[in-house]
Design a protein around this motif. Structure first.
Motif, PDB file in Angstrom:
ATOM      1  N   GLU A  50     -11.474   1.823  -5.385  1.00 60.92           N
ATOM      2  CA  GLU A  50     -10.040   2.161  -5.180  1.00 60.92           C
ATOM      3  C   GLU A  50      -9.458   1.088  -4.004  1.00 60.92           C
ATOM      4  N   ALA A  51     -10.168   1.180  -2.719  1.00 58.05           N
ATOM      5  CA  ALA A  51      -9.707   0.195  -1.663  1.00 58.05           C
ATOM      6  C   ALA A  51      -9.709  -1.226  -2.081  1.00 58.05           C
ATOM      7  N   THR A  82      -9.281  -5.708   4.654  1.00 58.40           N
ATOM      8  CA  THR A  82      -8.249  -6.526   5.184  1.00 58.40           C
ATOM      9  C   THR A  82      -7.049  -5.551   4.657  1.00 58.40           C
ATOM     10  N   ASP A  83      -5.940  -5.295   5.503  1.00 57.27           N
ATOM     11  CA  ASP A  83      -4.863  -4.325   5.452  1.00 57.27           C
ATOM     12  C   ASP A  83      -5.265  -3.080   4.764  1.00 57.27           C
ATOM     13  N   CYS A  84      -6.080  -2.330   5.545  1.00 54.67           N
ATOM     14  CA  CYS A  84      -6.642  -1.166   5.105  1.00 54.67           C
ATOM     15  C   CYS A  84      -5.252  -0.230   5.193  1.00 54.67           C
ATOM     16  N   PRO A 133       5.287  -4.319   7.090  1.00 52.99           N
ATOM     17  CA  PRO A 133       5.132  -5.279   5.774  1.00 52.99           C
ATOM     18  C   PRO A 133       3.929  -5.204   5.307  1.00 52.99           C
ATOM     19  N   ALA A 134       3.578  -4.958   4.141  1.00 51.22           N
ATOM     20  CA  ALA A 134       2.230  -5.005   3.383  1.00 51.22           C
ATOM     21  C   ALA A 134       2.163  -6.358   2.895  1.00 51.22           C
ATOM     22  N   VAL A 135       0.870  -7.037   3.202  1.00 50.91           N
ATOM     23  CA  VAL A 135       0.685  -8.290   2.434  1.00 50.91           C
ATOM     24  C   VAL A 135      -0.555  -8.229   1.872  1.00 50.91           C
ATOM     25  N   ARG A 136      -0.322  -8.613   0.515  1.00 51.25           N
ATOM     26  CA  ARG A 136      -1.532  -8.431  -0.261  1.00 51.25           C
ATOM     27  C   ARG A 136      -1.701  -9.852  -0.799  1.00 51.25           C
TER      28      ARG A 136
END
Length: 137
Positions: A50-51, A82-84, A133-136
């Motif tokens: 899932e992570a 990354t970006d946990c 801000p979330a960066v994917r």
């Protein structure tokens, strides 16, 4: 008022612990936050899957899970993803809260879970993480 749905991952090897966490936090931890949907994981492999998929806004990990506890898993996720997403660890003893510092968890809730405290803790963590801000990739 937010209409966005928040996705929370709940991990414990025991289904009754997952149910207790979901019930305590509820479907809307605070009026200013959107509704919550839950993804339950009973194994570390499910959490890692899932992570890796992304889209999790918060993870609540059982610190007493076997064979791998939520605190060790929290530390692993914080160091490897990354970006946990933010992580809340549920512990059995108030004295174990210091371990959450080692685990790099963003917050701790203590069993038996007080629904008001659990919901407010989750809401605070979600609010603080929403400011970033979330960066994917």
């Amino acid at each position: 008022m937010s209409t966005q749905t928040t996705k929370i991952l709940v991990f414990s090897h025991r289904p009754e612990v997952r149910e207790t966490i979901v019930t305590a936090v509820g479907r809307r931890p605070a009026p200013d936050l959107g509704r919550v949907t839950y993804v339950e994981a009973g194994t570390v492999a499910e959490v890692l899957y899932e992570a890796d998929q992304g889209g999790i806004d918060l993870a609540i990990l059982d610190g007493e899970a076997q064979p791998t506890g939520g605190m060790g898993l929290s530390r692993q996720l914080k160091n490897e993803i990354t970006d946990c997403p933010p992580i809340v660890v549920a512990v059995r003893r108030r004295d174990d809260r210091w371990l959450a510092t080692w685990s790099q968890a963003d917050a701790v809730i203590v069993h038996p879970l007080d629904p008001l405290a659990a919901a407010e803790t989750v809401a605070e963590v979600l609010r603080s993480s929403a400011a970033l801000p979330a960066v994917r990739g």
